[in-house]
Design a protein around this motif. Structure first.
Motif, PDB file in Angstrom:
ATOM      1  N   LYS A   1       0.820  -1.205   0.000  1.00 11.39           N
ATOM      2  CA  LYS A   1       0.000   0.000   0.000  1.00 11.39           C
ATOM      3  C   LYS A   1       0.862   1.265   0.000  1.00 11.39           C
ATOM      4  O   LYS A   1       0.678   2.169  -0.824  1.00 11.39           O
ATOM      5  N   VAL A   2       1.826   1.302   0.887  1.00 11.11           N
ATOM      6  CA  VAL A   2       2.638   2.515   1.004  1.00 11.11           C
ATOM      7  C   VAL A   2       3.582   2.653  -0.199  1.00 11.11           C
ATOM      8  O   VAL A   2       3.829   3.760  -0.689  1.00 11.11           O
ATOM      9  N   ALA A   3       4.050   1.527  -0.736  1.00 12.90           N
ATOM     10  CA  ALA A   3       4.940   1.586  -1.900  1.00 12.90           C
ATOM     11  C   ALA A   3       4.190   2.145  -3.110  1.00 12.90           C
ATOM     12  O   ALA A   3       4.721   2.970  -3.865  1.00 12.90           O
ATOM     13  N   GLU A   4       2.943   1.690  -3.284  1.00  9.31           N
ATOM     14  CA  GLU A   4       2.159   2.200  -4.415  1.00  9.31           C
ATOM     15  C   GLU A   4       1.850   3.682  -4.232  1.00  9.31           C
ATOM     16  O   GLU A   4       1.930   4.473  -5.183  1.00  9.31           O
ATOM     17  N   ALA A   5       1.515   4.062  -2.983  1.00  7.77           N
ATOM     18  CA  ALA A   5       1.235   5.474  -2.714  1.00  7.77           C
ATOM     19  C   ALA A   5       2.470   6.337  -2.995  1.00  7.77           C
ATOM     20  O   ALA A   5       2.370   7.451  -3.512  1.00  7.77           O
ATOM     21  N   TYR A   6       3.629   5.796  -2.664  1.00  6.51           N
ATOM     22  CA  TYR A   6       4.895   6.508  -2.863  1.00  6.51           C
ATOM     23  C   TYR A   6       5.100   6.825  -4.345  1.00  6.51           C
ATOM     24  O   TYR A   6       5.427   7.962  -4.720  1.00  6.51           O
ATOM     25  N   LEU A   7       4.874   5.829  -5.189  1.00  7.87           N
ATOM     26  CA  LEU A   7       5.081   6.054  -6.623  1.00  7.87           C
ATOM     27  C   LEU A   7       3.996   6.965  -7.203  1.00  7.87           C
ATOM     28  O   LEU A   7       4.276   7.805  -8.071  1.00  7.87           O
ATOM     29  N   GLN A   8       2.735   6.813  -6.706  1.00  2.47           N
ATOM     30  CA  GLN A   8       1.680   7.713  -7.191  1.00  2.47           C
ATOM     31  C   GLN A   8       1.957   9.146  -6.774  1.00  2.47           C
ATOM     32  O   GLN A   8       1.651  10.095  -7.496  1.00  2.47           O
ATOM     33  N   PHE A   9       2.587   9.283  -5.607  1.00  2.00           N
ATOM     34  CA  PHE A   9       2.935  10.620  -5.107  1.00  2.00           C
ATOM     35  C   PHE A   9       3.827  11.367  -6.097  1.00  2.00           C
ATOM     36  O   PHE A   9       3.740  12.593  -6.220  1.00  2.00           O
ATOM     37  N   LEU A  10       4.658  10.605  -6.832  1.00  4.27           N
ATOM     38  CA  LEU A  10       5.581  11.242  -7.786  1.00  4.27           C
ATOM     39  C   LEU A  10       4.840  12.021  -8.868  1.00  4.27           C
ATOM     40  O   LEU A  10       5.411  12.906  -9.497  1.00  4.27           O
ATOM     41  N   TYR A  11       3.538  11.683  -9.101  1.00  6.43           N
ATOM     42  CA  TYR A  11       2.758  12.352 -10.141  1.00  6.43           C
ATOM     43  C   TYR A  11       1.987  13.556  -9.599  1.00  6.43           C
ATOM     44  O   TYR A  11       1.372  14.289 -10.363  1.00  6.43           O
ATOM     45  N   THR A  12       1.992  13.745  -8.272  1.00  7.80           N
ATOM     46  CA  THR A  12       1.222  14.850  -7.696  1.00  7.80           C
ATOM     47  C   THR A  12       1.935  16.179  -7.936  1.00  7.80           C
ATOM     48  O   THR A  12       3.140  16.212  -8.209  1.00  7.80           O
ATOM     49  N   LYS A  13       1.158  17.253  -7.811  1.00  9.40           N
ATOM     50  CA  LYS A  13       1.720  18.569  -8.103  1.00  9.40           C
ATOM     51  C   LYS A  13       2.929  18.917  -7.216  1.00  9.40           C
ATOM     52  O   LYS A  13       3.963  19.357  -7.736  1.00  9.40           O
ATOM     53  N   PRO A  14       2.827  18.717  -5.880  1.00  3.76           N
ATOM     54  CA  PRO A  14       4.004  19.058  -5.048  1.00  3.76           C
ATOM     55  C   PRO A  14       5.252  18.282  -5.476  1.00  3.76           C
ATOM     56  O   PRO A  14       6.357  18.845  -5.519  1.00  3.76           O
ATOM     57  N   ALA A  15       5.072  16.990  -5.813  1.00  2.00           N
ATOM     58  CA  ALA A  15       6.226  16.189  -6.219  1.00  2.00           C
ATOM     59  C   ALA A  15       6.753  16.653  -7.571  1.00  2.00           C
ATOM     60  O   ALA A  15       7.973  16.742  -7.784  1.00  2.00           O
ATOM     61  N   GLN A  16       5.858  16.980  -8.501  1.00  5.44           N
ATOM     62  CA  GLN A  16       6.284  17.462  -9.819  1.00  5.44           C
ATOM     63  C   GLN A  16       7.076  18.767  -9.678  1.00  5.44           C
ATOM     64  O   GLN A  16       8.038  19.014 -10.404  1.00  5.44           O
ATOM     65  N   GLU A  17       6.660  19.582  -8.715  1.00  7.28           N
ATOM     66  CA  GLU A  17       7.370  20.834  -8.398  1.00  7.28           C
ATOM     67  C   GLU A  17       8.812  20.509  -7.977  1.00  7.28           C
ATOM     68  O   GLU A  17       9.763  21.128  -8.439  1.00  7.28           O
ATOM     69  N   ILE A  18       8.948  19.502  -7.066  1.00  8.84           N
ATOM     70  CA  ILE A  18      10.278  19.110  -6.582  1.00  8.84           C
ATOM     71  C   ILE A  18      11.115  18.582  -7.742  1.00  8.84           C
ATOM     72  O   ILE A  18      12.297  18.918  -7.888  1.00  8.84           O
ATOM     73  N   GLU A  19      10.491  17.753  -8.588  1.00 12.88           N
ATOM     74  CA  GLU A  19      11.222  17.189  -9.730  1.00 12.88           C
ATOM     75  C   GLU A  19      11.737  18.301 -10.640  1.00 12.88           C
ATOM     76  O   GLU A  19      12.893  18.276 -11.081  1.00 12.88           O
ATOM     77  N   ALA A  20      10.875  19.296 -10.895  1.00 15.57           N
ATOM     78  CA  ALA A  20      11.298  20.415 -11.755  1.00 15.57           C
ATOM     79  C   ALA A  20      12.440  21.181 -11.104  1.00 15.57           C
ATOM     80  O   ALA A  20      13.403  21.576 -11.756  1.00 15.57           O
ATOM     81  N   LYS A  21      12.341  21.371  -9.776  1.00 16.21           N
ATOM     82  CA  LYS A  21      13.379  22.095  -9.054  1.00 16.21           C
ATOM     83  C   LYS A  21      14.723  21.355  -9.137  1.00 16.21           C
ATOM     84  O   LYS A  21      15.774  21.977  -9.189  1.00 16.21           O
ATOM     85  N   ASP A  22      14.674  20.014  -9.134  1.00 17.18           N
ATOM     86  CA  ASP A  22      15.895  19.226  -9.273  1.00 17.18           C
ATOM     87  C   ASP A  22      16.224  18.949 -10.736  1.00 17.18           C
ATOM     88  O   ASP A  22      17.003  18.038 -11.045  1.00 17.18           O
ATOM     89  N   PHE A  23      15.593  19.680 -11.646  1.00 15.50           N
ATOM     90  CA  PHE A  23      15.915  19.676 -13.077  1.00 15.50           C
ATOM     91  C   PHE A  23      15.509  18.417 -13.834  1.00 15.50           C
ATOM     92  O   PHE A  23      16.123  18.050 -14.826  1.00 15.50           O
ATOM     93  N   TYR A  24      14.462  17.720 -13.332  1.00 12.66           N
ATOM     94  CA  TYR A  24      13.837  16.672 -14.138  1.00 12.66           C
ATOM     95  C   TYR A  24      12.622  17.305 -14.797  1.00 12.66           C
ATOM     96  O   TYR A  24      11.904  18.087 -14.155  1.00 12.66           O
ATOM     97  N   ARG A  25      12.355  16.973 -16.063  1.00  9.60           N
ATOM     98  CA  ARG A  25      11.223  17.580 -16.746  1.00  9.60           C
ATOM     99  C   ARG A  25       9.924  16.977 -16.205  1.00  9.60           C
ATOM    100  O   ARG A  25       9.701  15.770 -16.350  1.00  9.60           O
ATOM    101  N   PRO A  26       9.071  17.794 -15.578  1.00 13.24           N
ATOM    102  CA  PRO A  26       7.848  17.248 -14.994  1.00 13.24           C
ATOM    103  C   PRO A  26       6.840  16.890 -16.089  1.00 13.24           C
ATOM    104  O   PRO A  26       6.831  17.483 -17.165  1.00 13.24           O
ATOM    105  N   ARG A  27       5.971  15.895 -15.825  1.00 10.41           N
ATOM    106  CA  ARG A  27       4.925  15.520 -16.774  1.00 10.41           C
ATOM    107  C   ARG A  27       3.783  16.528 -16.749  1.00 10.41           C
ATOM    108  O   ARG A  27       3.098  16.742 -17.739  1.00 10.41           O
ATOM    109  N   ASP A  28       3.556  17.127 -15.558  1.00  6.47           N
ATOM    110  CA  ASP A  28       2.447  18.056 -15.377  1.00  6.47           C
ATOM    111  C   ASP A  28       2.694  19.322 -16.213  1.00  6.47           C
ATOM    112  O   ASP A  28       3.687  20.029 -16.009  1.00  6.47           O
ATOM    113  N   ALA A  29       1.752  19.591 -17.156  1.00  4.21           N
ATOM    114  CA  ALA A  29       1.960  20.691 -18.109  1.00  4.21           C
ATOM    115  C   ALA A  29       2.101  22.034 -17.407  1.00  4.21           C
ATOM    116  O   ALA A  29       2.954  22.855 -17.784  1.00  4.21           O
ATOM    117  N   SER A  30       1.299  22.261 -16.351  1.00 10.55           N
ATOM    118  CA  SER A  30       1.353  23.578 -15.711  1.00 10.55           C
ATOM    119  C   SER A  30       2.664  23.770 -14.949  1.00 10.55           C
ATOM    120  O   SER A  30       3.242  24.859 -14.943  1.00 10.55           O
TER     121      SER A  30
END
Lengths: 332, 285
Positions: free
Chosen positions: A257-286
């Motif tokens: 349960k927690v492992a799946e939630a962890y990976l789904q979290f990567l698609y959420t806006k706060p996580a996409q923000e972190i990914e962009a900040k660390d220079f990974y191209r986020p999937r979220d268009a906005s």
């Protein structure tokens, strides 16, 4: 004999996991050190808020191929976040630890963020490197890791190949000649992306580093000042580093349960923000739009379009006796 | 640095030859031993004492130090016992296959540490001989403490035995035979005759064994799994920090390892100086 050995092993063994707290092991590739440090903190507080449980995420980093091998050999990963799909495929095929169709479980082929391959050059770009053909100018030394062990290096190799094959008048034979010439300019092959970055940035070897976009930005940030600059070629490859829950391990640990939630979290806006900040191209268009200054738009080929997917690319280019073995002759 | 040349000599070599030879030796030592060691310490202190100290008391660094100490605390005493038993066997008894045993003891010296690590992966890994059974019983060997201890023990096995075998062979078995003929039991012969005769060599072997156990990289790297705070030993943590762009931290941990080496050397010299007479007496030349 085996019984006795196992009994002896039981006496030696460290025993049961900690009760109460949930612990996950994320086995990842080399350049994600900073990314997952930030993500793990954010997910832990999110999970605490939602469920009241404390989750600790342990990290293991290394070359993507080597990390896949370790999971196959029993490194107890709950989730694998590697550089390319083929490495998770091999965990599925060689150790049967997850279903072969793992990539269909999460959106966008289970790749919450993408990246690409760019050039990192020294201050002032003394060799005037602007695009792929400039890499094979006489005298230019290129730093890139070994495609046999490094995921980033495989993306670099394929990006060079895709450029040459898709260039006007290009074809497979011309691509082979271009990539062969390119690797003649490589003085040393490190085993992992981070090793290649330190070779280029710290030890001062080479004129241009073929690098993950995120790795190049980080090197720029770490070096401070203006020691390096990033050059975007006219086109490159869409690098898709995938993530997957390792079924057999999470079921044994009771952490699905927690492992799946962890990976789904990567698609959420706060996580996409972190990914962009660390220079990974986020999937979220906005989120991508908000960080567009960091991610210049260039033409990106996909592995499916040019190479017919990872299984085929691996087979043709990186297997023993494959294309890379044919073109790369050390010391020549 | 000026080479120390003693004018009084026991040989008739041309003085220039001696000066040149000594100079070469000093330059060589300075270039290849002293300078790298000095660099480790100066890099560690590049941003001051506080930065180096902070790097050493960071949670991951403390975990790595703790793991290294635990591994050494298990591996070194066991290898002391095994090394003592093996060299006692080899030096004091005649039996078929003795040469084979001596060769086997030397295997870890001749095999690359990476290969020794891979052997454990082949035995205990999930695709290995025992892997699935171990997993079914919930037992972790590789990518956990037991694997790291096993790999360390393998690599450091010969250190004690290699110190003891020449000395014990040299000493012969006259004293033991005398003790037994006077009615001493096997155990008390060992405890009162054999052990006191080799104690300094044993101590030296243990010191070397410990230094290597704490410093081993290759074999441990293969079986560790590199889980931060859990299976990274000090040498592995140095690599992690270096690749994390944390150069001060990397060299701070490295200088701890370097200090361990210096302390080992210091203790060795101290032992040799303090007990020179006794050490010489245990050699029957």
């Amino acid at each position: 004999m085996r019984k006795t050995l196992i009994l002896a092993a039981a006496l030696l063994s460290t025993g049961a996991a900690n009760a109460g707290n949930v612990t996950l092991l994320n086995v990842s590739y080399d350049p994600t050190r900073e990314l997952y440090k930030d993500i793990n903190g954010a997910f832990a507080s999110d999970w605490k808020q939602k469920t009241g449980d404390t989750v600790t995420i342990n990290m293991s980093h290394g070359g993507s191929g080597a990390q896949a091998r370790a999971v196959i050999d029993g490194l107890d990963a709950d989730v694998a976040t590697l550089a390319l799909a083929y490495d998770i495929d091999s965990i599925a095929s060689k150790a049967k630890l997850l279903a072969p169709d793992w990539q269909k479980r999460l959106p966008q082929g289970s790749t919450p963020y993408t990246s690409t391959i760019v050039f990192l050059v020294r201050k002032g770009n003394p060799w005037k490197i602007k695009d792929w053909p400039d890499l094979i100018k006489p005298g230019v030394h290129v730093v890139t890791p070994n495609p046999k062990t490094s995921g980033g290096a495989r993306w670099s190799y394929l990006a060079a190949w895709a450029y040459a094959e898709k260039a006007p008048g290009g074809n497979a034979a011309k691509a082979k000649a271009f990539v062969a010439e390119l690797y003649k300019h490589v003085p040393v092959l490190d085993t992992g992306a981070r090793g290649a970055t330190t070779t280029f940035a710290q030890r001062g070897i080479g004129d241009v580093l073929l690098s993950w976009e995120n790795e190049a930005h980080l090197a720029l940030k770490e070096a401070g000042g203006d020691k390096f600059q990033i050059v975007y070629p006219s086109n490159s490859i869409l690098a898709e580093p995938p993530v997957a829950v390792v079924d057999k391990n999470v079921d044994r640990h009771g952490t699905r349960k927690v492992a799946e939630a962890y990976l789904q979290f990567l698609y959420t806006k706060p996580a996409q923000e972190i990914e962009a900040k660390d220079f990974y191209r986020p999937r979220d268009a906005s989120v991508l739009a908000a960080h567009s200054a960091d991610f210049p738009k260039i033409a990106l080929y996909t592995i499916d379009d040019v190479f017919g997917g990872w299984t085929k690319a691996q087979q043709v280019h990186f297997s023993d006796g494959g294309m890379f073995d044919q073109i790369y002759k050390p010391g020549q | 640095m000026k080479p120390l040349i003693r004018p009084r000599s026991a040989t008739d070599d041309h003085p220039l030859t001696k000066i040149v030879l000594s100079a070469v030796a000093v330059v060589f030592i300075a270039l290849f031993l002293v300078m790298p060691l000095a660099t480790v310490f100066s890099e560690a202190l590049a941003k001051g004492w506080e930065a180096a100290r902070d790097a050493l008391i960071a949670p991951d660094a403390l975990d790595a130090i703790r793991l290294t100490l635990i591994v050494a605390a298990i591996a070194v005493p066991l290898n002391m016992v095994f090394g003592l038993a093996a060299s006692w066997c080899v030096a004091k008894f005649d039996f078929k296959g003795k040469n084979l045993l001596v060769t086997l003891i030397d295997i870890p010296f001749s095999v690359s540490p990476v290969v020794s690590g891979l052997v454990y992966v082949l035995i205990f890994g999930l695709q290995g001989w025992l892997g699935q059974d171990l997993r079914d019983h919930g037992i972790k060997i590789i990518f956990a403490l037991p694997g790291i201890v096993l790999a360390t023990m393998f690599v450091t096995f010969p250190f004690v035995a290699r110190e003891l075998i020449p000395l014990m062979t040299d000493q012969g078995r006259d004293e033991e035979e005398a003790a037994v003929s006077l009615g001493a039991s096997g155990w008390s012969t060992f405890r009162r005759v054999t052990l006191p005769n080799v104690k300094w060599a044993l101590l030296y072997g243990v010191l070397l064994c410990n230094a290597r156990a704490m410093g081993e990289f290759g074999a441990v790297s293969v079986v560790s799994g590199h889980i931060r705070g859990l299976t990274d030993t000090m040498p592995l943590h140095v690599e992690v920090l270096y690749n994390d762009y944390q150069y001060v931290g990397a060299f701070a941990v490295a200088s701890l390892l370097a200090m361990l080496a210096l302390v080992t050397l210091g203790l060795k010299s101290l032992l040799e100086w303090r007990f020179a007479g006794e050490i010489a007496a245990t050699h029957k030349h």
